[in-house]
Motif scaffolding. Structure first.
Motif, PDB file in Angstrom:
ATOM      1  N   GLY A   1      24.260  41.569  22.008  1.00 57.08           N
ATOM      2  CA  GLY A   1      24.494  40.162  22.322  1.00 57.08           C
ATOM      3  C   GLY A   1      25.550  39.915  23.375  1.00 57.08           C
ATOM      4  N   ILE A   2      25.998  40.974  24.032  1.00 56.64           N
ATOM      5  CA  ILE A   2      26.971  40.829  25.121  1.00 56.64           C
ATOM      6  C   ILE A   2      26.213  40.371  26.359  1.00 56.64           C
ATOM      7  N   THR A   3      26.765  39.390  27.059  1.00 56.88           N
ATOM      8  CA  THR A   3      26.066  38.833  28.220  1.00 56.88           C
ATOM      9  C   THR A   3      26.812  39.033  29.533  1.00 56.88           C
ATOM     10  N   LEU A   4      28.043  39.533  29.465  1.00 59.17           N
ATOM     11  CA  LEU A   4      28.828  39.730  30.684  1.00 59.17           C
ATOM     12  C   LEU A   4      29.587  41.041  30.586  1.00 59.17           C
ATOM     13  N   LEU A   5      29.412  41.869  31.600  1.00 58.84           N
ATOM     14  CA  LEU A   5      30.147  43.125  31.705  1.00 58.84           C
ATOM     15  C   LEU A   5      31.041  43.062  32.935  1.00 58.84           C
ATOM     16  N   HIS A   6      32.176  43.745  32.876  1.00 55.13           N
ATOM     17  CA  HIS A   6      33.066  43.827  34.041  1.00 55.13           C
ATOM     18  C   HIS A   6      33.681  45.219  34.096  1.00 55.13           C
ATOM     19  N   LEU A   7      34.151  45.579  35.280  1.00 55.42           N
ATOM     20  CA  LEU A   7      34.776  46.887  35.471  1.00 55.42           C
ATOM     21  C   LEU A   7      35.645  46.851  36.705  1.00 55.42           C
ATOM     22  N   ASP A   8      36.475  47.870  36.842  1.00 54.02           N
ATOM     23  CA  ASP A   8      37.179  48.100  38.102  1.00 54.02           C
ATOM     24  C   ASP A   8      36.973  49.549  38.480  1.00 54.02           C
ATOM     25  N   THR A   9      36.940  49.797  39.786  1.00 53.38           N
ATOM     26  CA  THR A   9      36.751  51.154  40.279  1.00 53.38           C
ATOM     27  C   THR A   9      37.527  51.330  41.579  1.00 53.38           C
ATOM     28  N   GLU A  10      37.891  52.548  41.883  1.00 54.09           N
ATOM     29  CA  GLU A  10      38.636  52.802  43.112  1.00 54.09           C
ATOM     30  C   GLU A  10      37.806  52.380  44.326  1.00 54.09           C
ATOM     31  N   THR A  11      38.401  51.574  45.158  1.00 52.62           N
ATOM     32  CA  THR A  11      37.737  51.098  46.360  1.00 52.62           C
ATOM     33  C   THR A  11      37.366  52.284  47.251  1.00 52.62           C
TER      34      THR A  11
ATOM     35  N   ARG B   1      30.302  42.458  43.373  1.00 56.35           N
ATOM     36  CA  ARG B   1      31.698  42.702  43.769  1.00 56.35           C
ATOM     37  C   ARG B   1      32.448  41.374  43.739  1.00 56.35           C
ATOM     38  N   VAL B   2      33.605  41.368  43.095  1.00 58.79           N
ATOM     39  CA  VAL B   2      34.428  40.159  43.002  1.00 58.79           C
ATOM     40  C   VAL B   2      35.517  40.168  44.062  1.00 58.79           C
ATOM     41  N   GLY B   3      36.194  41.279  44.207  1.00 64.11           N
ATOM     42  CA  GLY B   3      37.293  41.369  45.162  1.00 64.11           C
ATOM     43  C   GLY B   3      38.046  42.664  44.987  1.00 64.11           C
ATOM     44  N   THR B   4      39.064  42.822  45.823  1.00 67.54           N
ATOM     45  CA  THR B   4      39.842  44.051  45.845  1.00 67.54           C
ATOM     46  C   THR B   4      41.309  43.736  45.625  1.00 67.54           C
TER      47      THR B   4
ATOM     48  N   LEU C   1      36.928  45.038  41.841  1.00 64.08           N
ATOM     49  CA  LEU C   1      36.441  44.488  40.584  1.00 64.08           C
ATOM     50  C   LEU C   1      34.978  44.115  40.730  1.00 64.08           C
ATOM     51  N   TYR C   2      34.202  44.384  39.673  1.00 67.53           N
ATOM     52  CA  TYR C   2      32.779  44.069  39.634  1.00 67.53           C
ATOM     53  C   TYR C   2      32.442  43.406  38.303  1.00 67.53           C
ATOM     54  N   TYR C   3      31.340  42.648  38.304  1.00 63.28           N
ATOM     55  CA  TYR C   3      30.804  42.117  37.056  1.00 63.28           C
ATOM     56  C   TYR C   3      29.286  42.158  37.124  1.00 63.28           C
TER      57      TYR C   3
END
Length: 181
Positions: free
Chosen positions: A120-130, A145-148, A165-167
């Motif tokens: 039932g999760i509808t949103l995932l997010h993460l961060d990764t090395e640019t 991609r959201v931003g750096t 950051l990504y979602y």
């Protein structure tokens, strides 16, 4: 290679293999929160804490294995607040250097995304090395991609690196209109 979700008992049984994967990942230059050189004992200690988080329901953990050898892993950090039960953070997607380029990262990512939807999760997010190879994987899997953030974390050799950051929206969102198919 098999990819399976593991419980605390299985994570504990795989502790040496998970520690070897983490030390290999750091030795290969991946920015996953540790500085090089990372010793096996330190990596095993960190994984013991992850097994406890799995037992507490705070973390969902998948492991990829080729025979008895741990070749990859990914986790979902699950929400602990009432207003965030719809989201989770994808964390520590790791593939051993010898298993890279064979689609294992994609399989691990897909397993975590599908389990999120089922929960039932509808949103995932993460961060990764640019600039890391992981960015290509996430973009090609439909992540946005959201931003750096500059100088976010030290890479294994100690130099500061930016993170991106990504979602990804997955599954049906409450209140969202159904999509005709």
């Amino acid at each position: 290679m098999i990819v399976e979700r593991v419980d605390e008992r299985a994570a504990t049984a795989l502790l040496d293999g998970l520690a070897a994967l983490l030390t290999d990942t750091v030795a290969g230059g991946a920015s996953v929160g540790f500085l090089a050189p990372l010793g096996h004992a330190e990596a095993a200690h960190w994984w013991r804490g992850r097994a406890a988080a799995v037992a507490a329901g705070q973390l969902a953990l998948w492991v990829a294995r080729a025979g008895e050898r741990v070749t990859g892993t990914v986790s979902l950090a699950l929400p602990d607040k009432p207003n965030s039960r719809h989201r989770a953070e994808l964390v520590k997607l790791m593939v051993s250097r010898e298993a890279r380029g064979q689609g294992l990262g994609r399989r691990l990512l897909t397993a975590a995304e599908e389990a999120a939807v089922a929960a039932g999760i509808t949103l995932l997010h993460l961060d990764t090395e640019t600039g890391s190879p992981a960015e290509h994987l996430y973009r090609s899997a439909g992540w946005t991609r959201v931003g750096t953030i500059p100088d976010y974390a030290a890479e294994p050799r100690g130099g500061l690196r930016p993170t991106t950051l990504y979602y990804k929206q997955v599954g049906a969102r409450p209140g969202a209109p159904a999509v005709a198919g």
